[in-house]
Write a protein that holds these residues in place. Sequence first.
Motif, PDB file in Angstrom:
ATOM      1  N   ASP A 129       0.850  -1.300  -0.043  1.00  0.00           N
ATOM      2  CA  ASP A 129      -0.116  -0.034   0.128  1.00  0.00           C
ATOM      3  C   ASP A 129       0.697   1.292   0.205  1.00  0.00           C
ATOM      4  O   ASP A 129       0.693   2.184  -0.808  1.00  0.00           O
ATOM      5  CB  ASP A 129      -1.021  -0.121   1.182  1.00  0.00           C
ATOM      6  CG  ASP A 129      -2.068  -1.034   1.141  1.00  0.00           C
ATOM      7  OD1 ASP A 129      -2.306  -1.478  -0.070  1.00  0.00           O
ATOM      8  OD2 ASP A 129      -2.615  -1.287   2.099  1.00  0.00           O
ATOM      9  N   ALA A 263      -9.876   2.468  -0.015  1.00  0.00           N
ATOM     10  CA  ALA A 263      -9.442   1.100   0.680  1.00  0.00           C
ATOM     11  C   ALA A 263      -7.934   1.087   1.148  1.00  0.00           C
ATOM     12  O   ALA A 263      -7.867   0.528   2.393  1.00  0.00           O
ATOM     13  CB  ALA A 263      -9.798  -0.342   0.033  1.00  0.00           C
ATOM     14  N   ILE A 264      -7.083   1.693   0.659  1.00  0.00           N
ATOM     15  CA  ILE A 264      -5.732   1.747   0.974  1.00  0.00           C
ATOM     16  C   ILE A 264      -5.741   2.627   2.053  1.00  0.00           C
ATOM     17  O   ILE A 264      -5.163   2.323   3.154  1.00  0.00           O
ATOM     18  CB  ILE A 264      -4.753   2.225   0.041  1.00  0.00           C
ATOM     19  CG1 ILE A 264      -4.656   1.063  -1.203  1.00  0.00           C
ATOM     20  CG2 ILE A 264      -3.500   2.658   0.552  1.00  0.00           C
ATOM     21  CD1 ILE A 264      -3.891   1.582  -2.487  1.00  0.00           C
ATOM     22  N   GLN A 266      -8.138   3.304   4.237  1.00  0.00           N
ATOM     23  CA  GLN A 266      -8.868   2.548   5.538  1.00  0.00           C
ATOM     24  C   GLN A 266      -7.752   1.389   5.963  1.00  0.00           C
ATOM     25  O   GLN A 266      -7.577   1.204   7.239  1.00  0.00           O
ATOM     26  CB  GLN A 266     -10.037   1.779   5.088  1.00  0.00           C
ATOM     27  CG  GLN A 266     -11.092   2.804   4.763  1.00  0.00           C
ATOM     28  CD  GLN A 266     -12.330   2.191   4.070  1.00  0.00           C
ATOM     29  OE1 GLN A 266     -12.404   0.949   3.871  1.00  0.00           O
ATOM     30  NE2 GLN A 266     -13.314   2.797   3.498  1.00  0.00           N
ATOM     31  N   ARG A 267      -7.093   0.878   5.201  1.00  0.00           N
ATOM     32  CA  ARG A 267      -5.990  -0.300   5.585  1.00  0.00           C
ATOM     33  C   ARG A 267      -4.980   0.504   6.362  1.00  0.00           C
ATOM     34  O   ARG A 267      -4.404   0.027   7.486  1.00  0.00           O
ATOM     35  CB  ARG A 267      -5.549  -1.157   4.565  1.00  0.00           C
ATOM     36  CG  ARG A 267      -6.596  -1.884   4.056  1.00  0.00           C
ATOM     37  CD  ARG A 267      -5.772  -2.931   3.202  1.00  0.00           C
ATOM     38  NE  ARG A 267      -5.376  -2.422   1.845  1.00  0.00           N
ATOM     39  CZ  ARG A 267      -5.703  -2.224   0.708  1.00  0.00           C
ATOM     40  NH1 ARG A 267      -7.100  -2.736   0.635  1.00  0.00           N
ATOM     41  NH2 ARG A 267      -5.119  -1.968  -0.317  1.00  0.00           N
ATOM     42  N   ALA A 270      -5.976   1.436   9.905  1.00  0.00           N
ATOM     43  CA  ALA A 270      -6.207   0.485  10.644  1.00  0.00           C
ATOM     44  C   ALA A 270      -4.556   0.042  11.071  1.00  0.00           C
ATOM     45  O   ALA A 270      -4.251  -0.429  12.241  1.00  0.00           O
ATOM     46  CB  ALA A 270      -6.765  -0.712  10.139  1.00  0.00           C
ATOM     47  N   PHE A 271      -3.641   0.049   9.875  1.00  0.00           N
ATOM     48  CA  PHE A 271      -2.376  -0.266  10.251  1.00  0.00           C
ATOM     49  C   PHE A 271      -1.750   0.674  11.536  1.00  0.00           C
ATOM     50  O   PHE A 271      -1.084   0.193  12.440  1.00  0.00           O
ATOM     51  CB  PHE A 271      -1.567  -0.191   9.073  1.00  0.00           C
ATOM     52  CG  PHE A 271      -0.054  -0.430   9.244  1.00  0.00           C
ATOM     53  CD1 PHE A 271       0.434  -1.895   9.260  1.00  0.00           C
ATOM     54  CD2 PHE A 271       0.674   0.796   9.385  1.00  0.00           C
ATOM     55  CE1 PHE A 271       1.804  -1.903   9.662  1.00  0.00           C
ATOM     56  CE2 PHE A 271       2.224   0.487   9.371  1.00  0.00           C
ATOM     57  CZ  PHE A 271       2.746  -0.836   9.519  1.00  0.00           C
ATOM     58  N   HIS A 325       1.750  -8.186  10.110  1.00  0.00           N
ATOM     59  CA  HIS A 325       2.117  -6.820   9.567  1.00  0.00           C
ATOM     60  C   HIS A 325       3.727  -6.637   9.849  1.00  0.00           C
ATOM     61  O   HIS A 325       4.200  -6.159  10.934  1.00  0.00           O
ATOM     62  CB  HIS A 325       1.487  -5.831  10.239  1.00  0.00           C
ATOM     63  CG  HIS A 325      -0.085  -5.768  10.080  1.00  0.00           C
ATOM     64  ND1 HIS A 325      -0.861  -5.287   9.018  1.00  0.00           N
ATOM     65  CD2 HIS A 325      -0.855  -5.959  11.075  1.00  0.00           C
ATOM     66  CE1 HIS A 325      -1.816  -5.608   9.173  1.00  0.00           C
ATOM     67  NE2 HIS A 325      -2.153  -5.866  10.326  1.00  0.00           N
TER      68      HIS A 325
END
Length: 475
Positions: A129, A263-264, A266-267, A270-271, A325
């Motif tokens: 990402d 969407a990236i 949002q990821r 969250a990361f 991760h």
Amino acid sequence: MSSLPVIPTKKISSAGLTLHEKLNLTCSKIEASLEENQEDAFKAIRSVASANQDLLPLIREGDLAKATTVIEENGRVLAQLLSVVGNDGNKRENKLAFHLERFGTAHMLVDFFATGKLTAPKDTPLCNDEEYIAAAIGWAQELSRYALHRAIDGETASVELVRCALTELHQVLLTFDFRNGALRRRYDGMKYFVKSVEDIAYELSLLPGEASMLLFQDGVPGADNGHATPAATAAAAAAATDGGAIEPAATVWKYIDGEAIQAIQQRMAAFDQQREFVIKEARDIQKLSKQAVFSVIRGQNDAARQKLSASLKIIERLFVIVNAHPTLRPGSFSGALEEWCEAQMLLDWCEKKTIPDISDLPCALNAAEYIGGLSDFTGELGRLAVMLAAKRELAAVREIMEVDLLIFDTIARVNNQGNNFHKKLEAVQTNLKKIESLVFELTIMERSGRMKKRMRLGDDGSSAAGPGAGAASDE
């Protein structure tokens, strides 16, 4: 008196020989893990870097056929390198991220000239990402230069296409909350790329002729350019007239895959939450590990074991997140593992006179973390040496000097393989010099008879250290 100097002799105890053999075995394991595919990987990275260097000039010159061939070859090499790196986020970030970003930028430029759009994330599978976003910003930078040259040649339609595409990308990137770092610095330039193209388009729009009429047809930005379509707006107005709830107008992306980039976002959000959690928990690991070190120094080994056990539970919990991760491992968590390793080594040394092998530890440390812990361990041995020197225990201080020397040789051997452990090696060397000075001073005291005299004074009930003990303790 002899005219030649005495040749040095290797003086090492039986316990030191055992430790030397164990450290040699550990060193061999670390070297094997570091050297695995290292030579081939280095050559491959160098070839990718060289090819990437040639890609942008090829694209700027319009030789897209040759650029496409280079991109395909680079893609195969990078895929092989990624399979070698695996889940090692540190290696990927340090060795490959820059090359993946430049590869992604070139890929996006070639696609743009074929489709008029930014390549979607699903079509750049090699980039993660952050690498995709960095590559897209690099794409925007190149297109701002491209727009200037097209304006010079009077190709107004191309300038307008670039303006619309960059405006859409900037619009979706505004929804990101980039943390301080390299990507944030890259993003800060995005507004200047957009402004540059908008200024070019504005200057062209002032020229007479039909070409200037092609500019700013989509508004600021236009109906199809990342905003609600007229049909969506009319539907929303009708719903409001009928008394229904007004739904947000659907965003239509014409030049980018906006939904995928959202969407990236949002990821990445969250990361970042996971990252904050790991940083917070890593501080607890460091705190417990430091407390364990202090407990060992005071001789409270049971308390040290309890603290190390508590920190190990946190480590096991964080490994679940870090394995999912891998890029979360470098930094706070890796530093906490070094602190924990240092404390475990100190406890093992004080109880068993041994240093745990990298494979004997209850959690999986990588080579850099183990070497870091080993280096810091010599600093804690220095504390013990000062306490022992204050008690005039020369043999025990000599034993610590022997351990420091063996550790120095071990790290030097690993560092000679081209690995970046020179700072850790310098720290060990500094600690070793301090211990050597202690041994020298204690040896002088012993030969002068002052040490025996002070020990006799201690037996009589007076100060065992006698005058000057404060100076020895401060050292």
